[in-house]
Design a protein around this motif. Sequence first.
Motif, PDB file in Angstrom:
ATOM      1  N   LYS A  21       0.908  -1.095  -0.261  1.00  0.00           N
ATOM      2  CA  LYS A  21      -0.063  -0.396   0.074  1.00  0.00           C
ATOM      3  C   LYS A  21       0.950   1.282  -0.412  1.00  0.00           C
ATOM      4  N   GLU A  22       2.081   1.537   0.619  1.00  0.00           N
ATOM      5  CA  GLU A  22       2.799   2.215   0.995  1.00  0.00           C
ATOM      6  C   GLU A  22       3.499   2.501  -0.967  1.00  0.00           C
ATOM      7  N   ARG A  23       3.635   1.280  -1.265  1.00  0.00           N
ATOM      8  CA  ARG A  23       4.951   2.153  -1.719  1.00  0.00           C
ATOM      9  C   ARG A  23       3.859   1.877  -3.689  1.00  0.00           C
ATOM     10  N   SER A  24       2.725   1.422  -2.770  1.00  0.00           N
ATOM     11  CA  SER A  24       1.566   1.672  -4.759  1.00  0.00           C
ATOM     12  C   SER A  24       0.852   3.950  -4.121  1.00  0.00           C
ATOM     13  N   VAL A  25       1.506   4.633  -3.104  1.00  0.00           N
ATOM     14  CA  VAL A  25       0.570   5.752  -3.166  1.00  0.00           C
ATOM     15  C   VAL A  25       1.677   6.794  -4.417  1.00  0.00           C
ATOM     16  N   VAL A  26       0.631   7.956  -4.740  1.00  0.00           N
ATOM     17  CA  VAL A  26       0.298   8.547  -6.320  1.00  0.00           C
ATOM     18  C   VAL A  26       0.748   9.719  -5.355  1.00  0.00           C
ATOM     19  N   MET A  27       1.955  10.311  -5.085  1.00  0.00           N
ATOM     20  CA  MET A  27       1.663  11.864  -4.779  1.00  0.00           C
ATOM     21  C   MET A  27       0.795  12.286  -6.013  1.00  0.00           C
ATOM     22  N   GLU A  28       0.866  13.611  -5.095  1.00  0.00           N
ATOM     23  CA  GLU A  28       0.672  15.350  -5.960  1.00  0.00           C
ATOM     24  C   GLU A  28       1.838  15.225  -7.076  1.00  0.00           C
ATOM     25  N   GLN A  29       1.001  16.093  -8.053  1.00  0.00           N
ATOM     26  CA  GLN A  29       2.311  17.018  -8.926  1.00  0.00           C
ATOM     27  C   GLN A  29       2.809  18.253  -7.862  1.00  0.00           C
ATOM     28  N   LEU A  30       4.563  18.282  -7.943  1.00  0.00           N
ATOM     29  CA  LEU A  30       4.865  19.699  -7.322  1.00  0.00           C
ATOM     30  C   LEU A  30       4.797  20.833  -8.425  1.00  0.00           C
ATOM     31  N   ARG A  31       4.853  21.779  -7.290  1.00  0.00           N
ATOM     32  CA  ARG A  31       4.283  22.633  -7.582  1.00  0.00           C
ATOM     33  C   ARG A  31       5.361  23.726  -8.565  1.00  0.00           C
ATOM     34  N   PRO A  32       4.964  24.489  -9.816  1.00  0.00           N
ATOM     35  CA  PRO A  32       6.104  25.308 -10.219  1.00  0.00           C
ATOM     36  C   PRO A  32       7.024  25.626  -9.038  1.00  0.00           C
ATOM     37  N   VAL A  33       8.259  26.009 -10.242  1.00  0.00           N
ATOM     38  CA  VAL A  33       9.861  27.215  -9.368  1.00  0.00           C
ATOM     39  C   VAL A  33       9.567  27.850  -9.743  1.00  0.00           C
ATOM     40  N   SER A  34       9.863  29.383  -9.436  1.00  0.00           N
ATOM     41  CA  SER A  34      10.317  30.662 -10.154  1.00  0.00           C
ATOM     42  C   SER A  34      11.529  30.646 -10.493  1.00  0.00           C
ATOM     43  N   LYS A  35      12.114  30.984 -11.657  1.00  0.00           N
ATOM     44  CA  LYS A  35      12.609  31.576 -12.047  1.00  0.00           C
ATOM     45  C   LYS A  35      14.250  31.284 -10.466  1.00  0.00           C
ATOM     46  N   LEU A  36      13.620  32.773  -9.973  1.00  0.00           N
ATOM     47  CA  LEU A  36      14.350  33.657  -9.300  1.00  0.00           C
ATOM     48  C   LEU A  36      13.973  32.940  -7.675  1.00  0.00           C
ATOM     49  N   GLU A  37      13.449  31.895  -7.750  1.00  0.00           N
ATOM     50  CA  GLU A  37      13.781  31.011  -6.675  1.00  0.00           C
ATOM     51  C   GLU A  37      15.346  30.023  -6.824  1.00  0.00           C
ATOM     52  N   LYS A  38      15.529  29.478  -8.093  1.00  0.00           N
ATOM     53  CA  LYS A  38      16.067  28.704  -8.705  1.00  0.00           C
ATOM     54  C   LYS A  38      17.303  28.963  -8.828  1.00  0.00           C
ATOM     55  N   LEU A  39      17.704  30.885  -8.971  1.00  0.00           N
ATOM     56  CA  LEU A  39      18.509  31.997  -8.585  1.00  0.00           C
ATOM     57  C   LEU A  39      18.733  31.911  -7.247  1.00  0.00           C
ATOM     58  N   MET A  40      18.122  32.404  -6.615  1.00  0.00           N
ATOM     59  CA  MET A  40      18.409  32.796  -4.909  1.00  0.00           C
ATOM     60  C   MET A  40      18.718  31.369  -4.461  1.00  0.00           C
ATOM     61  N   PHE A  41      18.320  30.401  -4.652  1.00  0.00           N
ATOM     62  CA  PHE A  41      18.105  29.336  -4.010  1.00  0.00           C
ATOM     63  C   PHE A  41      20.396  28.695  -3.946  1.00  0.00           C
ATOM     64  N   PRO A  42      20.947  28.942  -4.829  1.00  0.00           N
ATOM     65  CA  PRO A  42      22.137  28.452  -4.868  1.00  0.00           C
ATOM     66  C   PRO A  42      23.343  29.688  -3.867  1.00  0.00           C
ATOM     67  N   VAL A  43      22.540  30.355  -3.737  1.00  0.00           N
ATOM     68  CA  VAL A  43      23.434  31.566  -3.260  1.00  0.00           C
ATOM     69  C   VAL A  43      23.048  31.261  -1.365  1.00  0.00           C
ATOM     70  N   ILE A  44      22.018  31.472  -1.496  1.00  0.00           N
ATOM     71  CA  ILE A  44      22.005  31.305   0.097  1.00  0.00           C
ATOM     72  C   ILE A  44      22.839  30.008   0.643  1.00  0.00           C
ATOM     73  N   VAL A  45      22.446  28.810  -0.119  1.00  0.00           N
ATOM     74  CA  VAL A  45      22.832  27.486   0.376  1.00  0.00           C
ATOM     75  C   VAL A  45      24.229  27.303   0.806  1.00  0.00           C
ATOM     76  N   VAL A  46      25.633  28.117  -0.498  1.00  0.00           N
ATOM     77  CA  VAL A  46      26.501  28.847  -0.060  1.00  0.00           C
ATOM     78  C   VAL A  46      27.022  29.589   1.007  1.00  0.00           C
ATOM     79  N   ILE A  47      25.568  30.849   1.272  1.00  0.00           N
ATOM     80  CA  ILE A  47      26.189  31.171   2.384  1.00  0.00           C
ATOM     81  C   ILE A  47      25.870  30.862   3.655  1.00  0.00           C
ATOM     82  N   LEU A  48      25.024  30.642   3.795  1.00  0.00           N
ATOM     83  CA  LEU A  48      25.001  29.511   5.195  1.00  0.00           C
ATOM     84  C   LEU A  48      26.100  28.871   5.445  1.00  0.00           C
ATOM     85  N   ILE A  49      26.215  28.073   4.142  1.00  0.00           N
ATOM     86  CA  ILE A  49      27.016  26.661   4.314  1.00  0.00           C
ATOM     87  C   ILE A  49      28.808  27.441   4.632  1.00  0.00           C
TER      88      ILE A  49
END
Length: 412
Positions: A229-257
Motif C-alpha cells: 500500500k505504501e509503495r503504491s502511493v501516487v504523490m501530488e504534482q509538485l508546484r512550479p518553481v520560479s526562476k528567481l527561486e532557482k537563482l536565490m537557492f544556490p547563493v543562500i545555501v553557499v552563504i549559510l554553509i
Amino acid sequence: MEILQGFVDAVGGILQSSGLYTLNWQNYIMIAVSILLMYLAIKKQYEPLLLLPIAFGMLLVNLYPEIMAAPSTELLTAAECEAKSIDTAGHATTVLNDVTYYQNTTYGGLLYYLYQGVKLGIYPPLIFLGIGCMTDFGPLIANPKSLILGAAAQIGIFITFTGAIFLGFTEAEAGAIGIIGGADGPTAIYVTTKLAPHLLGSIAIAAYSYMALVPIIQPPIMKALTTKKERSVVMEQLRPVSKLEKLMFPVIVVILIAIFLPDAAPLVGMLMLGNLFKESGVVDRLAKTAQNELMNIITIFLGVTVGATASGSTFLTFDTIKIILLGLIAFCIGTAFGVLFGKIMYKATGGKVNPLIGSAGVSAVPMAARVAQRVGQEENPGNFLLMHAMGPNVAGVIGSAVAAGVMINVVG
C-alpha cells in the motif's frame, strides 16, 4: 659468440624486468578483480563512466607498478655516475666527508602526476561543479520537506563512524570510512584525502562500487521496510518553481554553509556555482564546458588514478575487507533510515508521501531516484516518483557534503 651472448643477456634482462619476475600473487588477484569490474561496467553497465576507468587504472598499476612511482633523488659519486653513463653536467652537488656527490633525480610515473589532483583535493570539487550544472534543484525547492529525507539518509555515516572506531580504526580513519554511506564518490575521496590518505584506494573503490550497485542493494531494503500500500502511493504534482527561486537557492545555501560549516564550503560552493551557471542562463558556454568537457576530463583522471591506488601489496589487507564491509553497512543503514523517515512522513501527511522516495536520500544522483521510480512502478504502473525522489536525492548531495564538513571539522 659475443653476439650470441649479448643476445642472451638482452633477453634475460627483458625477462627479469617483466611481470614474470616482478609481480606477486597479490598483483594477480587484483588483475582478476579489475577484469571483473570491467565486465560489470561494460556488460552490466554498473556506473560505467567511473567503474571502467577505475578498473583499468587498477589493471595498469598491478601490471606495471612503476606507473604510480614517485620521483626520487639519489646521491652518486663521480665513479657511480660514470658507471651508469650519467652526464654530471648541470647536476646539483653535495659534499659529504670531503666526497662530492651528484644529485640524480628520476621522474615519477605518469599516473603519479595525475594523482596529485586527487591528493590535493582538486578533482572532487571540480566534479561537484559539473554535477551542479546538471542538477535541477527545483524538486527540492518545491518540496523543502525532502531535506529531512536527505538528512536522514546520512545517519548511516555517523553510525558507521562509531562502528569503525570499535573495530580499531582511528577517529580520522573512521570518519573517512563512514562517508562511504553517503554513496557519493567525490565526497568520499575528498574527505579521505583530508583525514586518511593511506586508505584512499580502499575507500574510493568501495564508495564507487556501492554507487554502481545501487539498483541491486537498495530494492530489497526498500521492499522489506514498506508495505504494498505504501509503495503504491501516487504523490501530488509538485508546484512550479520560479526562476528567481532557482537563482536565490544556490547563493543562500553557499552563504549559510560557508558561515556555519566552512570545511564543507569547497564542495558545496562548487556545487552551487555549477547550478548558478545552469540557472542564470547567461553563461551557457561555461555551463556546457563544466558539465561536458571538464566533467569528462576530470572523471577520466579521477577514475584512473583512484584505481591505480589499488596495488595488490597495499590493497589486499584485512583492513580493506573491514572497510568494504563497513561501507556496505553504512550504505544499507543510510537507505534504511531514508525509507523509515519516509514512512514517518507518510503517516504525518495522511498517506500523501510515498516512503520509497526516502531511499533516494543517498547521494547517488540520479540513480537512486530512478531506483525509487522503478520500485514504485512495479507496484503501480501509473506511479511517477522520479521528480519527487529527486528532491531527497539532491538534498542527499548537499547532506553528504555537510556531513563531510562535520567529519573534517570534528576529527580532522
